[in-house]
Design a protein around this motif. Structure first.
Motif, PDB file in Angstrom:
ATOM      1  N   TYR B 137      78.042  27.594  64.384  1.00 42.40           N
ATOM      2  CA  TYR B 137      77.506  28.351  63.243  1.00 42.40           C
ATOM      3  C   TYR B 137      77.243  27.484  62.010  1.00 42.40           C
ATOM      4  CZ  TYR B 137      79.313  32.377  65.904  1.00 42.40           C
ATOM      5  OH  TYR B 137      79.585  33.301  66.869  1.00 42.40           O
ATOM      6  N   GLN B 138      78.180  26.586  61.716  1.00 40.20           N
ATOM      7  CA  GLN B 138      78.054  25.828  60.473  1.00 40.20           C
ATOM      8  C   GLN B 138      76.776  24.981  60.473  1.00 40.20           C
ATOM      9  OE1 GLN B 138      81.817  24.766  58.485  1.00 40.20           O
ATOM     10  NE2 GLN B 138      81.110  22.660  58.612  1.00 40.20           N
ATOM     11  N   ARG B 139      76.493  24.342  61.599  1.00 44.48           N
ATOM     12  CA  ARG B 139      75.258  23.536  61.657  1.00 44.48           C
ATOM     13  C   ARG B 139      74.015  24.426  61.730  1.00 44.48           C
ATOM     14  NH1 ARG B 139      76.089  18.259  65.544  1.00 44.48           N
ATOM     15  NH2 ARG B 139      77.565  17.149  64.209  1.00 44.48           N
ATOM     16  N   ILE B 140      74.147  25.572  62.343  1.00 45.56           N
ATOM     17  CA  ILE B 140      73.001  26.486  62.405  1.00 45.56           C
ATOM     18  C   ILE B 140      72.619  26.918  60.988  1.00 45.56           C
ATOM     19  CG2 ILE B 140      72.289  28.804  63.145  1.00 45.56           C
ATOM     20  CD1 ILE B 140      74.003  28.285  65.727  1.00 45.56           C
ATOM     21  N   ARG B 141      73.650  27.228  60.197  1.00 47.37           N
ATOM     22  CA  ARG B 141      73.403  27.614  58.801  1.00 47.37           C
ATOM     23  C   ARG B 141      72.745  26.457  58.044  1.00 47.37           C
ATOM     24  NH1 ARG B 141      78.780  29.297  56.065  1.00 47.37           N
ATOM     25  NH2 ARG B 141      78.980  27.038  55.851  1.00 47.37           N
TER      26      ARG B 141
END
Ligand code: FES
Ligand code: FES
Lengths: 703, 156
Positions: B137-141
């Protein structure tokens, strides 16, 4: 390559063309060019698999074909851990090409070598070093060929850009060098590997080699496999766990156009032209089941302990607990529990099976294609040479995709209908019928001196497993045991095996003891820790986190957890915020420092560390499989809560690179420090000690 | 017979109108970039755009989207040029197994079309229904933010 030449090589290494890896397949896979084989000593376990006896077996190889294309063959599976990229990187490094130029053939039992399975973080320590050596040996072979053809000294040659170039400017491409060659060799004893200081691929951030196919939807996962004339199968599942079939009426399903019903004992399956039609046919079947009564969930932990066995496996006895406890000034006896967990892999398992002239081919999502091949060969009474299992890249495994149920089902149905059949499990099937992360009870008795030195450590793990069982802290008197128990639910491998459970229980207990002694949790750990690598990650994590710099006030708290497993050293710090009115726990920040030797791909390792921290939020806070005496109760994504965007803390990964040490895998161990760090932070914030995982499935327990 | 417009191409398909769009895309049109994850609207792996809006194809009867413009992940790149969000996913390595990626990208692209500069909270809200079991999630954001920056500089 000539048969004779290969025969020599195989004979030299005590390798005979055999049932598990036929010479014919090897030659047809390679064609001409040059090849360097990785030869592994045949392990005891593998010899016992019933394969032919011999001192060695092929563990992989690097091949450069007559057009100069570099291909590496390994039996590993890509599950999102990024083996495809990291293995391509080491080959690219030694052959001085780009990772994306390497064709990496993975997990096909007919054309890749035997592999015990993709689990236990074994790809990096087990496959990377020999693959690197094989690629280096291939480079040396190219240098030899070029020196011969150009009639020059090989020290005047350099390899770059898919060619070998002489100082005078003359060059030969890989293809020009390999054309007409039929050379096979094993990795020689001495291979000059590229030293760390000269790495230009390994150790550098490298995006996934197949990233473009992922973002454009072109990548074919296991469940995307399609065969001409393929039909769709579904299997009737019992209405209760471990039930047997009592009565069956398939008339309505059989009357449906294009539907075949297959019934054999407790196995009932349907085949239809579309998946929708197969689902409708399944719905039309009337069946009654004899259910069994399992353990009541509230009696699970008692049941485990009452069925516990004594074993020495993974255990440890040092000094004397009697002496240790007699010397202790502070004693603590505590019990911890962990619940069953589902892997809940994003891609439910599936298989497409095809029979042709009595030979079976199955494309299936599995972490163990060779294990699935053995299973199919037993199921159908076929020699392994007549069964081919291909494991396409799949959406997660986490230890859940080792068995081959879907392949077994698809093959059975395909055999009856004489056409290829795909069986794709639904989410509910995926959450109900594989194995689960074991539940367990962990009892700890410890003793310490007032000055903070641990003097006694007794540790019993009931059912959860022996991974990371032993304490990394220096304690003079220890009794450490794992006890296998009777588990009502099917259980097996999960990311990190039992390491997350053992590290959570141990690190929670360490925190409890620190509190009893009135010591800072970090100081107490360091006072008992002699392992330099663990000390380093612990000190790195706490320094970067700012440990001890902020006070626990207003529901805010800080905690840490650390441990060693599978060659990796991990330390996690967490900050939580407990809302005093709603009693909800929010993880605000997680920082993990991790060291697993030389880093192959920092971009990927960071992804694994952050991904592990994200996934680990679930089992730490709220994830658990619920069940009653007959069935599982939360087998959908709506009922089984997984970490989502709104759960996301700020997550930082600090990677400690040790180029002087061999690389270990990083997919599992960084998971393990997260739950204890969160639990200890909750205690720091609230003074409430939680001793069951998940910690707060319904928020903080009422005071 | 159902008329579908997918990625700019028209298809007349002999399928029942109540079949899911997901099964028709995957099994009839061989557009397997659209994934099955849960079948109950809980994971977002099956997301496609209908008229530019993200839709869960596992819950969408194919008859209900007849004639409407549908974009799947295979149709997001235009004339061989990746959408800035596709490029950002590659550049930031915002994937592990990549199974959730098509759904994440389509939902993210729809968000960016409606909101040129989404905040962390707006991204989380738009993607809350998407599961990344790998925990990316963090990299997707970060990839959504990166694409937003690139798009502010004009389409590439
Ligand atoms: S498959 Fe449609 S939302 Fe999960
Ligand atoms: S990248 Fe694997 S589920 Fe998201």
């Amino acid at each position: 390559m000539s048969d004779e030449r290969l025969e020599d090589i195989l004979a030299d290494h005590g390798l005979l063309p055999d049932a598990t890896f036929s010479r014919r397949d090897f030659i047809s896979a390679l064609g001409g060019g040059i090849a360097v084989l990785i030869l592994f000593p045949r392990s005891e376990a593998e010899a016992q698999r019933g394969g032919p006896q011999g001192p060695t077996e092929i563990g992989g190889w690097v091949h450069i074909d007559q057009a100069g294309q570099v291909t590496a063959f390994v039996g590993k599976v890509e599950l999102g851990q990024n083996a495809r990229t990291s293995l391509s990187m080491v080959v690219a490094e030694e052959l001085r090409i780009e990772p994306s130029a390497v064709n990496l053939v993975m997990a096909d039992t007919s054309i890749t070598p035997y592999d015990a399975g993709t689990f236990g973080s074994r790809t990096t320590p087990g496959t990377v070093p020999p693959l690197r050596k094989a690629a280096a040996a291939a480079r040396e072979l190219l240098l030899d060929l070029a020196a011969q053809q150009l009639a020059v000294d090989r020290t005047t040659l350099t390899v770059a850009d898919h060619k070998v170039t002489h100082a005078d400017g003359r060059s030969l491409t890989f293809g020009e060098l390999t054309k007409g060659q039929k050379l096979v060799q094993a990795i020689p004893d001495q291979v000059p590997e590229t030293p760390p200081a000269e790495w230009r691929v390994v150790g550098h951030p490298t995006p996934k080699v197949d990233a473009v196919t992922v973002v454009t939807g072109q990548k074919r996962f296991a469940s995307d496999q399609k065969r001409p004339g393929m039909l769709h199968g579904k299997v009737l599942r019992p209405t209760a766990y471990r039930a047997t079939l009592k009565s069956l009426d398939t008339a309505a399903a059989e009357a449906m156009p294009g539907v075949t019903v297959v019934h054999d004992g407790d196995f009932v399956g349907v085949v239809a032209p579309t998946e929708v039609a197969a689902a409708k046919a399944l719905d039309a079947i009337q069946a009654e089941w004899n259910a069994q009564t399992l353990v009541k969930p509230e009696e699970l932990y008692e049941h485990l302990k009452s069925t516990a066995q004594q074993t020495d496996r993974g255990g440890n006895t040092v000094g004397s607990m009697v002496d240790g406890l007699a010397a202790a000034e502070v004693k603590l006896e505590r019990s911890y529990t962990v619940s069953y967990l589902a892997h809940a892999a994003i891609e439910p398992r599936s298989a497409t099976a095809e029979w042709e002239n009595g030979n079976l081919t199955a494309w299936t999502a599995t972490q163990s294609p060779f294990g699935v091949r053995s299973g199919l060969s037993r199921q159908f009474g076929l020699p392994e040479t007549q069964v081919r299992v291909i494991a396409p890249d799949t959406g997660n495994g986490y230890g859940g995709k080792t068995p081959g149920q879907a392949a077994s089902e698809a093959a059975r149905l395909a055999k009856v209908v004489g056409r290829p059949v795909r069986v794709a499990w639904t989410r509910e099937e995926e959450m109900t019928w594989p194995h689960f992360r074991p539940a367990g009870v962990i009892d700890v008795t410890s003793g310490a001196l007032r000055n903070g030195k641990l003097v006694a450590w007794e540790y019993h793990n009931y059912n959860s497993g022996p991974a990371a069982l032993g304490t990394p802290y220096a304690v003079p008197n220890q009794l450490v045991q794992h006890h296998p128990c009777d588990s009502p639910l099917a259980q097996g491998a999960y990311r990190g095996l039992a390491a997350p459970a053992n590290i959570w229980a141990r690190e929670t207990h360490m925190d409890e003891m620190a509190h009893e002694l009135g010591l800072d949790p970090l100081a107490f750990r360091l006072a008992n820790l002699t392992d330099d690598r663990l000390r380093t990650v612990l000190q790195t994590a706490t320094a970067r986190f700012g440990w001890g710099q902020a006070l626990a006030t207003g529901g805010r708290g800080f905690g840490l957890g650390c441990g060693i497993d599978k060659g990796g050293y991990t330390a996690t710090c967490a900050e939580v915020l407990v809302d005093q009115t709603t009693r909800q726990v929010r993880v605000v920040r997680i920082l993990t420092a991790f060291e697993c030797g030389a880093i192959i791909n920092p971009l990927q390792l960071e992804n694994q560390i952050i991904g592990a921290a994200t996934m680990a939020l679930g089992p730490a806070l709220f994830e658990a499989l619920e069940f009653d005496e007959q069935r599982l109760l939360n087998t959908s994504y709506s009922a089984y809560r997984l970490p989502r965007f709104s759960d996301l803390p700020q997550i930082e990964a600090v990677m400690v690179d040790r180029r002087d040490l061999p690389s270990a895998g990083g997919g599992e161990t960084p998971f393990a420090g997260v739950a204890p760090a969160i639990g200890n932070a909750i205690f720091n914030a609230t003074g409430v000690r939680l001793r069951a995982l998940p910690l707060v499935p319904n928020g903080m327990p009422a005071a | 017979m159902v008329e579908l417009r997918v990625n700019g191409a028209a298809h007349a398909l002999d399928v029942e109108a109540d079949r899911t769009l997901l099964s028709v895309l995957r099994d009839e049109l061989d557009l397997t970039g659209t994934k099955y994850g849960c079948g109950e609207g809980q994971c977002g792996a099956c997301t496609v755009l209908v008229g530019g809006k993200p839709v869960r194809s596992c819950m969408t009867p194919v008859g209900s989207v007849a004639g409407k413009p549908i974009t799947t992940i295979e149709g997001l790149a235009k004339d061989g040029a990746l959408h800035p969000l596709q490029q950002a996913f590659i550049d930031l390595d915002a994937m592990q197994c990549g199974y959730c990626t098509p759904g994440m990208i389509l939902a993210g692209a729809a968000l960016l079309a409606a909101n040129r500069d989404p905040t962390d909270e707006q991204i989380a809200e738009a993607l809350e229904g998407h599961v990344c079991r790998c925990g990316t999630y963090q990299r997707i954001r970060a990839a959504v933010h990166r694409a937003a920056e690139v798009m502010k500089g004009g389409p590439r």
